[in-house]
Write a protein that holds these residues in place. Structure first.
Motif, PDB file in Angstrom:
ATOM      1  N   GLY A  39     -59.303  26.071 -90.639  1.00 10.89           N
ATOM      2  CA  GLY A  39     -60.218  26.301 -89.664  1.00 10.89           C
ATOM      3  C   GLY A  39     -61.545  26.179 -90.279  1.00 10.89           C
ATOM      4  O   GLY A  39     -62.666  26.118 -89.416  1.00 10.89           O
ATOM      5  N   ALA A  40     -61.860  26.245 -91.468  1.00 11.86           N
ATOM      6  CA  ALA A  40     -63.301  26.097 -92.144  1.00 11.86           C
ATOM      7  C   ALA A  40     -63.781  24.661 -91.932  1.00 11.86           C
ATOM      8  O   ALA A  40     -64.866  24.225 -92.669  1.00 11.86           O
ATOM      9  CB  ALA A  40     -63.402  26.690 -93.286  1.00 11.86           C
ATOM     10  N   SER A  41     -62.841  23.672 -91.849  1.00 11.25           N
ATOM     11  CA  SER A  41     -63.163  22.054 -91.950  1.00 11.25           C
ATOM     12  C   SER A  41     -63.763  21.804 -90.604  1.00 11.25           C
ATOM     13  O   SER A  41     -63.425  22.210 -89.598  1.00 11.25           O
ATOM     14  CB  SER A  41     -61.882  21.654 -92.249  1.00 11.25           C
ATOM     15  N   GLY A  42     -64.788  20.952 -90.894  1.00  9.55           N
ATOM     16  CA  GLY A  42     -65.339  20.226 -89.566  1.00  9.55           C
ATOM     17  C   GLY A  42     -64.479  18.758 -89.256  1.00  9.55           C
ATOM     18  O   GLY A  42     -63.380  18.683 -89.950  1.00  9.55           O
ATOM     19  N   GLY A  43     -64.937  17.993 -88.497  1.00  7.24           N
ATOM     20  CA  GLY A  43     -64.208  16.851 -88.258  1.00  7.24           C
ATOM     21  C   GLY A  43     -64.270  16.487 -86.527  1.00  7.24           C
ATOM     22  O   GLY A  43     -65.061  17.179 -85.883  1.00  7.24           O
ATOM     23  N   ALA A  44     -63.200  15.565 -86.151  1.00  3.65           N
ATOM     24  CA  ALA A  44     -63.161  15.352 -84.951  1.00  3.65           C
ATOM     25  C   ALA A  44     -62.857  16.296 -84.095  1.00  3.65           C
ATOM     26  O   ALA A  44     -62.106  17.384 -84.551  1.00  3.65           O
ATOM     27  CB  ALA A  44     -62.500  14.225 -84.405  1.00  3.65           C
ATOM     28  N   PRO A  45     -63.171  16.408 -82.731  1.00  5.33           N
ATOM     29  CA  PRO A  45     -62.810  17.586 -81.715  1.00  5.33           C
ATOM     30  C   PRO A  45     -61.267  17.636 -81.600  1.00  5.33           C
ATOM     31  O   PRO A  45     -60.717  16.778 -81.636  1.00  5.33           O
ATOM     32  CB  PRO A  45     -63.693  16.973 -80.588  1.00  5.33           C
ATOM     33  N   GLY A  51     -58.059  18.121 -72.188  1.00 12.45           N
ATOM     34  CA  GLY A  51     -59.025  16.820 -72.288  1.00 12.45           C
ATOM     35  C   GLY A  51     -60.334  17.226 -73.113  1.00 12.45           C
ATOM     36  O   GLY A  51     -61.121  16.414 -73.664  1.00 12.45           O
ATOM     37  N   ALA A  52     -60.458  18.590 -73.461  1.00 13.24           N
ATOM     38  CA  ALA A  52     -61.822  18.919 -74.239  1.00 13.24           C
ATOM     39  C   ALA A  52     -61.137  19.763 -75.535  1.00 13.24           C
ATOM     40  O   ALA A  52     -60.239  20.313 -75.505  1.00 13.24           O
ATOM     41  CB  ALA A  52     -62.775  19.411 -73.354  1.00 13.24           C
ATOM     42  N   GLY A  53     -62.168  19.857 -76.287  1.00 13.93           N
ATOM     43  CA  GLY A  53     -61.690  20.906 -77.441  1.00 13.93           C
ATOM     44  C   GLY A  53     -62.983  21.373 -78.249  1.00 13.93           C
ATOM     45  O   GLY A  53     -63.950  21.138 -77.915  1.00 13.93           O
ATOM     46  N   TRP A  54     -62.600  22.194 -79.190  1.00 10.41           N
ATOM     47  CA  TRP A  54     -63.585  22.644 -79.957  1.00 10.41           C
ATOM     48  C   TRP A  54     -63.829  21.794 -81.166  1.00 10.41           C
ATOM     49  O   TRP A  54     -62.944  21.323 -82.089  1.00 10.41           O
ATOM     50  CB  TRP A  54     -62.982  24.057 -80.752  1.00 10.41           C
ATOM     51  N   GLN A  55     -65.068  21.692 -81.522  1.00 10.59           N
ATOM     52  CA  GLN A  55     -65.498  20.646 -82.536  1.00 10.59           C
ATOM     53  C   GLN A  55     -65.565  22.148 -83.865  1.00 10.59           C
ATOM     54  O   GLN A  55     -66.646  22.763 -83.955  1.00 10.59           O
ATOM     55  CB  GLN A  55     -66.831  20.122 -82.506  1.00 10.59           C
ATOM     56  N   LEU A  56     -64.546  21.704 -84.608  1.00 14.35           N
ATOM     57  CA  LEU A  56     -64.729  22.684 -85.860  1.00 14.35           C
ATOM     58  C   LEU A  56     -65.867  22.348 -86.802  1.00 14.35           C
ATOM     59  O   LEU A  56     -66.141  21.210 -87.071  1.00 14.35           O
ATOM     60  CB  LEU A  56     -63.464  22.855 -86.583  1.00 14.35           C
ATOM     61  N   THR A  57     -66.598  23.170 -87.477  1.00 14.91           N
ATOM     62  CA  THR A  57     -67.627  23.103 -88.292  1.00 14.91           C
ATOM     63  C   THR A  57     -67.333  23.610 -89.747  1.00 14.91           C
ATOM     64  O   THR A  57     -66.523  24.517 -89.977  1.00 14.91           O
ATOM     65  CB  THR A  57     -68.881  24.048 -87.608  1.00 14.91           C
ATOM     66  N   PHE A  65     -64.099  35.899 -88.366  1.00 14.02           N
ATOM     67  CA  PHE A  65     -65.481  36.102 -87.647  1.00 14.02           C
ATOM     68  C   PHE A  65     -65.091  36.546 -86.274  1.00 14.02           C
ATOM     69  O   PHE A  65     -64.772  35.944 -85.212  1.00 14.02           O
ATOM     70  CB  PHE A  65     -66.353  34.709 -87.683  1.00 14.02           C
ATOM     71  N   ARG A  66     -65.086  38.014 -85.894  1.00 18.94           N
ATOM     72  CA  ARG A  66     -64.909  38.531 -84.793  1.00 18.94           C
ATOM     73  C   ARG A  66     -66.113  38.691 -84.100  1.00 18.94           C
ATOM     74  O   ARG A  66     -65.958  38.997 -82.918  1.00 18.94           O
ATOM     75  CB  ARG A  66     -64.264  39.711 -85.033  1.00 18.94           C
ATOM     76  N   GLY A  67     -67.368  38.764 -84.838  1.00 20.83           N
ATOM     77  CA  GLY A  67     -68.691  38.669 -84.159  1.00 20.83           C
ATOM     78  C   GLY A  67     -69.316  37.247 -84.092  1.00 20.83           C
ATOM     79  O   GLY A  67     -69.169  36.823 -85.022  1.00 20.83           O
ATOM     80  N   LEU A  68     -69.879  37.127 -82.880  1.00 21.63           N
ATOM     81  CA  LEU A  68     -70.632  35.924 -82.916  1.00 21.63           C
ATOM     82  C   LEU A  68     -71.695  36.044 -81.803  1.00 21.63           C
ATOM     83  O   LEU A  68     -71.513  36.911 -80.770  1.00 21.63           O
ATOM     84  CB  LEU A  68     -69.314  34.803 -82.016  1.00 21.63           C
ATOM     85  N   ARG A 367     -63.109  29.879 -89.228  1.00 21.35           N
ATOM     86  CA  ARG A 367     -63.205  29.003 -88.383  1.00 21.35           C
ATOM     87  C   ARG A 367     -64.375  29.388 -87.318  1.00 21.35           C
ATOM     88  O   ARG A 367     -64.560  30.430 -86.510  1.00 21.35           O
ATOM     89  CB  ARG A 367     -62.003  28.971 -87.157  1.00 21.35           C
ATOM     90  N   ILE A 368     -65.414  28.334 -87.080  1.00 26.25           N
ATOM     91  CA  ILE A 368     -66.500  28.540 -85.989  1.00 26.25           C
ATOM     92  C   ILE A 368     -66.667  27.209 -85.584  1.00 26.25           C
ATOM     93  O   ILE A 368     -66.536  26.090 -86.236  1.00 26.25           O
ATOM     94  CB  ILE A 368     -67.700  28.776 -86.747  1.00 26.25           C
ATOM     95  N   ALA A 369     -66.495  27.038 -84.315  1.00 30.47           N
ATOM     96  CA  ALA A 369     -66.678  25.667 -83.535  1.00 30.47           C
ATOM     97  C   ALA A 369     -67.589  25.561 -82.098  1.00 30.47           C
ATOM     98  O   ALA A 369     -67.865  26.855 -81.772  1.00 30.47           O
ATOM     99  CB  ALA A 369     -65.094  25.485 -82.814  1.00 30.47           C
ATOM    100  N   ARG A 370     -67.839  24.515 -82.073  1.00 34.10           N
ATOM    101  CA  ARG A 370     -68.595  24.125 -80.755  1.00 34.10           C
ATOM    102  C   ARG A 370     -67.719  23.544 -79.715  1.00 34.10           C
ATOM    103  O   ARG A 370     -67.042  22.482 -80.108  1.00 34.10           O
ATOM    104  CB  ARG A 370     -69.915  23.462 -81.080  1.00 34.10           C
ATOM    105  N   LEU A 371     -67.994  23.582 -78.409  1.00 35.45           N
ATOM    106  CA  LEU A 371     -67.172  23.060 -77.148  1.00 35.45           C
ATOM    107  C   LEU A 371     -67.921  21.673 -77.239  1.00 35.45           C
ATOM    108  O   LEU A 371     -69.045  21.545 -76.969  1.00 35.45           O
ATOM    109  CB  LEU A 371     -67.009  23.716 -75.953  1.00 35.45           C
ATOM    110  N   ASN A 372     -66.856  20.658 -77.200  1.00 34.96           N
ATOM    111  CA  ASN A 372     -67.289  19.167 -76.865  1.00 34.96           C
ATOM    112  C   ASN A 372     -66.639  18.652 -75.463  1.00 34.96           C
ATOM    113  O   ASN A 372     -65.145  18.862 -75.972  1.00 34.96           O
ATOM    114  CB  ASN A 372     -66.847  18.369 -78.049  1.00 34.96           C
ATOM    115  N   GLY A 373     -67.044  18.517 -74.539  1.00 30.98           N
ATOM    116  CA  GLY A 373     -66.512  17.894 -73.404  1.00 30.98           C
ATOM    117  C   GLY A 373     -66.350  16.351 -73.906  1.00 30.98           C
ATOM    118  O   GLY A 373     -67.218  15.824 -74.366  1.00 30.98           O
ATOM    119  N   ARG A 374     -65.233  15.797 -73.054  1.00 33.20           N
ATOM    120  CA  ARG A 374     -65.258  14.241 -73.009  1.00 33.20           C
ATOM    121  C   ARG A 374     -66.071  13.735 -71.941  1.00 33.20           C
ATOM    122  O   ARG A 374     -66.134  14.304 -70.827  1.00 33.20           O
ATOM    123  CB  ARG A 374     -63.798  13.754 -72.989  1.00 33.20           C
TER     124      ARG A 374
END
Length: 374
Positions: A39-45, A51-57, A65-68, A367-374
């Protein structure tokens, strides 16, 4: 989580809610991460089945992290276990550890951020474990603005209507939920009178699972989610917490592990509730409900998420699309919460979207991620 009524700096609008929803329904060309490893690693979505996913950072920590608090496409704050607070100002490419000094024993479960420099975090727990801390310099320094001295109180969530006015809620004390109020951006707090608060049910409480058991929309409306009692209820105040009405949700309760865990309102009328049974392997039927009248009545989703969900957020600039997250995956609705389908199988506890077109999620193992659409 950040409230709808909060002032945010508007940047150029990226993907709209409809564009994100469309991206989420394109056939996938990748595989999901399967629910929680790395969860703490970045990389491809991590692309889900639609068809879309979370881009882990890369966060550099294993805190949960329950607070965001998502401020905009570049800026977000996360608060979690072991007193950990992280902040990004470059869209998640890097995270800075801005944890309050000496807070390692605190369990931070909610964060409200006004911009890249100002934020308020809530620590949960019995008695003095429940605290509120504020920073005005991006986490370089912190000030403790509230420490609970009542051993009967246990604070769960915090929300702000704007940059000055906010509330925090505690599990029932003397049979009623306790509400804290601030008028100066979290620098000072006072307990509100409980004359307008309905009585709590036996065994009823809030869930400090995603920072979404207390949410606001607009300058005065606020909702409080419950579980553990005979029924899972949603309380609503139109006057910043002085007077409350109560309605039963359709999400099952009747057990300390069941109820409404997260709420999201896109305006004063339209809201979504998610929850279920947080115990791994336990069935969570009817795990989502919707309202179109400000929470006076709730209707069960006709096709709910397949399992317990703790966090929910409306997609930006959409009246019908929203995401729900939990330990076993992310689900999408494009019809206002009536039907849901799984779009990713990674583990997240909470989700937040910004007005300029970004969605963020966070959870276990850093784990913290941003959503990336295709």
């Amino acid at each position: 989580m950040t409230s709808k009524g909060k002032t945010r700096r508007m940047m150029s609008v990226g993907l709209s809610g409809l564009a994100l929803a469309a991206a989420l329904t394109v056939p996938a060309y990748g595989a999901s991460d399967g629910g929680g490893s790395g969860g703490a690693s970045g990389g491809a979505p991590h692309a889900g089945p639609y068809g879309a996913g979370w881009q882990l950072t890369e966060t550099g920590t294993d805190a949960r992290f329950r607070g965001l608090a998502a401020v905009d496409r570049r800026t977000a704050w996360a608060a979690g276990s072991k007193g950990t607070v992280l902040r990004t100002t470059d869209g998640g490419r890097s995270w800075r550890n801005v944890s309050p000094p000496g807070a390692g024993e605190l369990e931070l479960r909610d964060v409200e951020a006004f911009d890249a420099r100002r934020a308020v975090v809530l620590a949960i727990g019995e008695g003095e474990a429940s605290r509120v801390l504020r920073t005005d310099d991006g986490g370089a320094t912190w000030t403790e603005s509230f420490r609970n001295t009542d051993p009967r109180a246990f604070y769960d969530c915090i929300t702000f209507f704007d940059q000055r006015h906010g509330l925090a809620m505690s599990d029932p004390v003397d049979g009623k939920y306790r509400i804290l109020s601030t008028r100066d951006g979290g620098r000072s707090w006072a307990v509100l009178p409980d004359a307008g608060m309905p009585a709590a049910l036996p065994g009823e409480a809030g869930f400090a699972a995603s920072g979404q058991c207390l949410v606001s929309s607009g300058p005065r409306d606020v909702w409080l989610a419950t579980g553990g009692g005979a029924t899972a209820r949603v309380l609503h105040s139109r006057d910043r917490g002085l007077n409350w009405t109560v309605a039963e949700s359709t999400i099952p309760a009747g057990d300390p592990a069941r109820g409404v865990f997260g709420l999201a309102f896109r305006d004063r009328a339209h809201g979504i509730a998610v929850g279920g049974d947080y115990r791994a392997g336990q069935a969570s039927p009817h795990a989502a409900a919707v309202t179109g009248d400000g929470g006076r009545r709730w209707k069960a989703a006709s096709t709910p998420p397949p399992a317990y969900r703790s966090g929910v957020a409306w997609l930006p600039h959409s009246r019908t699309a929203a995401l729900a997250v939990g330990p076993t995956g992310t689900d999408l609705t494009t019809d206002g919460g009536r039907t849901w389908r799984t779009v990713d199988t990674g583990s997240y506890d909470t989700v937040d979207c910004t007005r300029d077109g970004a969605c963020w999620a966070s959870g276990e193992k850093g784990r913290i991620a941003r959503l990336n659409g295709r």
